[in-house]
Design a protein around this motif. Structure first.
Motif, PDB file in Angstrom:
ATOM      1  N   ILE A 178     -15.222 -51.247 -16.417  1.00  0.00           N
ATOM      2  CA  ILE A 178     -16.240 -50.298 -15.955  1.00  0.00           C
ATOM      3  C   ILE A 178     -17.233 -50.993 -15.031  1.00  0.00           C
ATOM      4  N   ALA A 179     -17.684 -52.183 -15.403  1.00  0.00           N
ATOM      5  CA  ALA A 179     -18.650 -52.914 -14.573  1.00  0.00           C
ATOM      6  C   ALA A 179     -18.038 -53.306 -13.235  1.00  0.00           C
ATOM      7  N   ASP A 180     -16.770 -53.747 -13.242  1.00  0.00           N
ATOM      8  CA  ASP A 180     -16.088 -54.074 -11.984  1.00  0.00           C
ATOM      9  C   ASP A 180     -16.012 -52.869 -11.063  1.00  0.00           C
ATOM     10  N   THR A 181     -15.735 -51.711 -11.650  1.00  0.00           N
ATOM     11  CA  THR A 181     -15.670 -50.482 -10.859  1.00  0.00           C
ATOM     12  C   THR A 181     -17.026 -50.157 -10.247  1.00  0.00           C
ATOM     13  N   ALA A 182     -18.080 -50.258 -11.067  1.00  0.00           N
ATOM     14  CA  ALA A 182     -19.424 -49.956 -10.570  1.00  0.00           C
ATOM     15  C   ALA A 182     -19.821 -50.901  -9.444  1.00  0.00           C
ATOM     16  N   ASP A 183     -19.499 -52.184  -9.594  1.00  0.00           N
ATOM     17  CA  ASP A 183     -19.837 -53.158  -8.552  1.00  0.00           C
ATOM     18  C   ASP A 183     -19.047 -52.915  -7.276  1.00  0.00           C
ATOM     19  N   PHE A 186     -17.162 -43.915 -20.907  1.00  0.00           N
ATOM     20  CA  PHE A 186     -16.377 -44.844 -21.721  1.00  0.00           C
ATOM     21  C   PHE A 186     -15.141 -44.153 -22.293  1.00  0.00           C
ATOM     22  N   THR A 187     -15.295 -42.928 -22.765  1.00  0.00           N
ATOM     23  CA  THR A 187     -14.162 -42.200 -23.339  1.00  0.00           C
ATOM     24  C   THR A 187     -13.060 -41.999 -22.309  1.00  0.00           C
ATOM     25  N   LEU A 188     -13.436 -41.648 -21.074  1.00  0.00           N
ATOM     26  CA  LEU A 188     -12.445 -41.472 -20.018  1.00  0.00           C
ATOM     27  C   LEU A 188     -11.729 -42.782 -19.723  1.00  0.00           C
ATOM     28  N   ALA A 189     -12.457 -43.887 -19.698  1.00  0.00           N
ATOM     29  CA  ALA A 189     -11.834 -45.187 -19.464  1.00  0.00           C
ATOM     30  C   ALA A 189     -10.825 -45.507 -20.559  1.00  0.00           C
ATOM     31  N   VAL A 190     -11.174 -45.223 -21.804  1.00  0.00           N
ATOM     32  CA  VAL A 190     -10.264 -45.480 -22.927  1.00  0.00           C
ATOM     33  C   VAL A 190      -9.016 -44.611 -22.816  1.00  0.00           C
ATOM     34  N   GLN A 191      -9.197 -43.337 -22.529  1.00  0.00           N
ATOM     35  CA  GLN A 191      -8.046 -42.437 -22.417  1.00  0.00           C
ATOM     36  C   GLN A 191      -7.105 -42.866 -21.295  1.00  0.00           C
ATOM     37  N   THR A 192      -7.664 -43.257 -20.159  1.00  0.00           N
ATOM     38  CA  THR A 192      -6.835 -43.696 -19.042  1.00  0.00           C
ATOM     39  C   THR A 192      -6.119 -44.997 -19.377  1.00  0.00           C
ATOM     40  N   ALA A 193      -6.815 -45.921 -20.015  1.00  0.00           N
ATOM     41  CA  ALA A 193      -6.195 -47.186 -20.418  1.00  0.00           C
ATOM     42  C   ALA A 193      -5.040 -46.941 -21.379  1.00  0.00           C
ATOM     43  N   GLY A 212     -10.570 -47.216 -12.653  1.00  0.00           N
ATOM     44  CA  GLY A 212     -11.779 -47.072 -11.862  1.00  0.00           C
ATOM     45  C   GLY A 212     -11.795 -45.806 -11.025  1.00  0.00           C
ATOM     46  N   ARG A 213     -10.653 -45.457 -10.457  1.00  0.00           N
ATOM     47  CA  ARG A 213     -10.609 -44.236  -9.646  1.00  0.00           C
ATOM     48  C   ARG A 213     -10.848 -42.994 -10.501  1.00  0.00           C
ATOM     49  N   HIS A 214     -10.306 -42.984 -11.715  1.00  0.00           N
ATOM     50  CA  HIS A 214     -10.588 -41.874 -12.620  1.00  0.00           C
ATOM     51  C   HIS A 214     -12.078 -41.806 -12.942  1.00  0.00           C
ATOM     52  N   LEU A 215     -12.685 -42.962 -13.146  1.00  0.00           N
ATOM     53  CA  LEU A 215     -14.113 -42.978 -13.461  1.00  0.00           C
ATOM     54  C   LEU A 215     -14.952 -42.486 -12.296  1.00  0.00           C
ATOM     55  N   LEU A 216     -14.646 -42.964 -11.089  1.00  0.00           N
ATOM     56  CA  LEU A 216     -15.446 -42.586  -9.920  1.00  0.00           C
ATOM     57  C   LEU A 216     -15.263 -41.115  -9.555  1.00  0.00           C
ATOM     58  N   ASP A 217     -14.102 -40.564  -9.868  1.00  0.00           N
ATOM     59  CA  ASP A 217     -13.869 -39.138  -9.613  1.00  0.00           C
ATOM     60  C   ASP A 217     -14.564 -38.243 -10.624  1.00  0.00           C
ATOM     61  N   ASN A 218     -15.046 -38.850 -11.722  1.00  0.00           N
ATOM     62  CA  ASN A 218     -15.658 -38.050 -12.788  1.00  0.00           C
ATOM     63  C   ASN A 218     -16.972 -38.676 -13.257  1.00  0.00           C
ATOM     64  N   ASP A 262     -24.495 -47.009 -11.140  1.00  0.00           N
ATOM     65  CA  ASP A 262     -24.960 -47.474 -12.444  1.00  0.00           C
ATOM     66  C   ASP A 262     -23.808 -47.348 -13.444  1.00  0.00           C
ATOM     67  N   PRO A 263     -23.463 -48.423 -14.174  1.00  0.00           N
ATOM     68  CA  PRO A 263     -22.382 -48.332 -15.167  1.00  0.00           C
ATOM     69  C   PRO A 263     -22.596 -47.232 -16.198  1.00  0.00           C
ATOM     70  N   ASP A 264     -23.854 -46.820 -16.415  1.00  0.00           N
ATOM     71  CA  ASP A 264     -24.138 -45.720 -17.346  1.00  0.00           C
ATOM     72  C   ASP A 264     -23.432 -44.429 -16.953  1.00  0.00           C
ATOM     73  N   ARG A 265     -23.143 -44.273 -15.672  1.00  0.00           N
ATOM     74  CA  ARG A 265     -22.559 -43.011 -15.206  1.00  0.00           C
ATOM     75  C   ARG A 265     -21.042 -42.972 -15.358  1.00  0.00           C
ATOM     76  N   ALA A 266     -20.438 -44.072 -15.756  1.00  0.00           N
ATOM     77  CA  ALA A 266     -18.989 -44.126 -15.964  1.00  0.00           C
ATOM     78  C   ALA A 266     -18.689 -43.829 -17.423  1.00  0.00           C
TER      79      ALA A 266
END
Length: 451
Positions: free
Chosen positions: A344-349, A361-368, A391-397, A355-359
């Motif tokens: 998540i932090a790599d994606t935000a950077d 966590f549940t979506l990242a887990v489901q995608t992983a 990361g693309r899933h996170l940034l799209d949502n 802000d990593p707060d906007r990504a």
């Protein structure tokens, strides 16, 4: 095209997260701890380590079920399914040391110099707090960890106390320790002092305001901001224009700020008085009002525990019947949580200024999880993609920027569906406005001495 390791090593992967925990890293910790297999069998040690990590993402199934997730996308490779007994012996053979070493390699704030929300006045904002995890009620766990008493007698499960130092901006784990619940949070937290240093500020609840602990934190060069218990009567040495005053606690010179916080919602208004102590002595550089606002970030460590216990574990009891394998399981759980936070932090950077707060966590887990089942993106291409599919899933949502909300501290889902029906507890959340008033003067405290 599915690209994984060859032969019996093929099930050893973590989907796209393998890029953060590559084969070379796992092989290195196995060699360092002397746990590399002597003979190449069905379950090489590298595969066992990845299986233990993946178990943290699939808490709803047993270890054989985790194996099935790892090989679901590897049809046609002729892999043999191990027995439950074979997996047990493989876990015992690998032991806890490689998982501990892996966590040591990956732990940290997972933040760059420009990661949003991580820094405050050039200090990394961190917090220390504790929680407990339930473990199986086996004779081994009960003997090693003990069982706790409750209002109804002996508690249902033995428990392990976990105390972590978390970076508030990324919710990444900088360090963590655990042990029997019978040892208090402060006792465990003293072992975290090793990871504190100059350039940090540590936010602490009032359970950590003992003289010994605060002196140990101050001795590392890290700053602290702690809520004081109401029975403390520290002396007033000097007053400042922002309403704070200089004092001393446990031999450490501190600045104390008393504030009245009012939260207003459509459900009504609630007011509480907080007394905070900090080693940030310069009232001009660190005004009282800004310090009080910073203290709210302490709740990020609570959010980290929620993600581990609710999102990853689904409020389940851990699997292992003996304390040694409980330790192995906890290190694996903390490591896979950290790996997701790094992603998540790599994606935000990489996205720049997010802000990593906007990504989510549940979506990242489901995608992983999906990528593990598909055995997708295991081996990186020539060019490293810091964003990747996760990361693309996170940034799209991306979630909207956080709004101030308040919710009563209530049990939303009690263990018994018949409990609390008559209490009339309001379990809704409300949009809120918050007012902070610095309380100056405090003449009743001026003649008191530090306990």
């Amino acid at each position: 095209m599915i690209t994984v390791a060859k032969g019996v090593f093929a099930p050893g992967h973590l989907g796209e997260l393998t890029r953060i925990v590559p084969f070379e890293m796992v092989d290195a910790v196995l060699a360092e701890t002397g746990r590399t297999q002597q003979r190449l069998r069905l379950l090489p040690s590298r595969v066992v380590v990845y299986l233990l990590l993946a178990a943290g993402l699939f808490a709803e199934v047993g270890y054989l079920g985790v194996w099935d997730k790892l090989v679901a996308g590897l049809g046609g490779l002729g892999l043999t399914r191990p027995s439950a007994t074979g997996l047990w012996h493989a876990r015992v053979r690998v032991g806890v040391a490689p998982l501990r070493a892996l966590f040591e390699l990956l732990r940290g704030p997972a933040a760059g110099i420009r990661t949003a929300g991580v820094w405050w006045c050039a200090l990394v904002v961190t917090a220390i707090d504790g929680t407990v995890l339930d473990v199986p009620d086996s004779s081994g766990n009960a003997a090693g960890l003990g069982k706790n008493r409750s209002q109804h007698g002996t508690a249902g499960y033995p428990q392990v106390r976990v105390v972590a130092l978390v970076a508030c901006g990324t919710r990444a784990v900088i360090d963590a320790v655990f042990g029997p619940r019978s040892d208090g949070e402060t006792t465990h937290a003293l072992r975290l002092v090793r990871s504190l240093h100059t350039g940090m500020i540590v936010l602490l609840d009032r359970g950590f305001d003992s003289n010994t602990f605060l002196a140990a934190v101050a001795g590392t060069g890290a700053q602290f901001l702690v809520r004081l218990n109401g029975n403390r009567r520290p002396p007033v040495l000097a007053r400042h224009h922002d309403g704070s005053y200089t004092s001393i606690i446990g031999g450490v010179r501190v600045r104390i700020i008393a504030c009245e916080i009012t939260i207003s919602t459509t459900a009504g208004t609630r007011t509480g008085v907080y007394r905070l102590a900090t080693t940030l002595l310069d009232h001009r550089r660190f005004p009282a009002f800004e310090v009080v606002k910073l203290y709210h970030e302490r709740w990020e460590v609570e959010s980290a525990y929620l993600e581990i216990k609710s999102t990853l574990l689904g409020r389940r009891v851990l699997r292992s019947p003996v304390p040694a394998l409980i330790a192995q399981e906890i290190y694996a759980l903390l490591t896979v949580y950290q790996v997701i936070r790094i992603a998540i932090a790599d994606t935000a950077d990489a996205a720049g200024g997010v802000d990593p707060d906007r990504a989510g966590f549940t979506l990242a887990v489901q995608t992983a999880r999906d990528l593990i089942v598909q055995a997708a993106n295991v081996i990186a291409e020539t060019t490293i993609d810091l964003i990747g599919t996760i990361g693309r899933h996170l940034l799209d949502n991306l979630m909207p920027e956080r709004r101030l909300r308040v919710s009563p501290r209530a049990v939303k889902r009690p263990l018994s569906r018949y409990a609390y029906k008559s209490l009339g507890v309001d379990r809704r959340s409300y949009l809120a406005t918050l007012t902070i008033d610095i309380v100056a003067g405090q003449p009743a405290l001026t003649d008191q001495s530090d306990p």
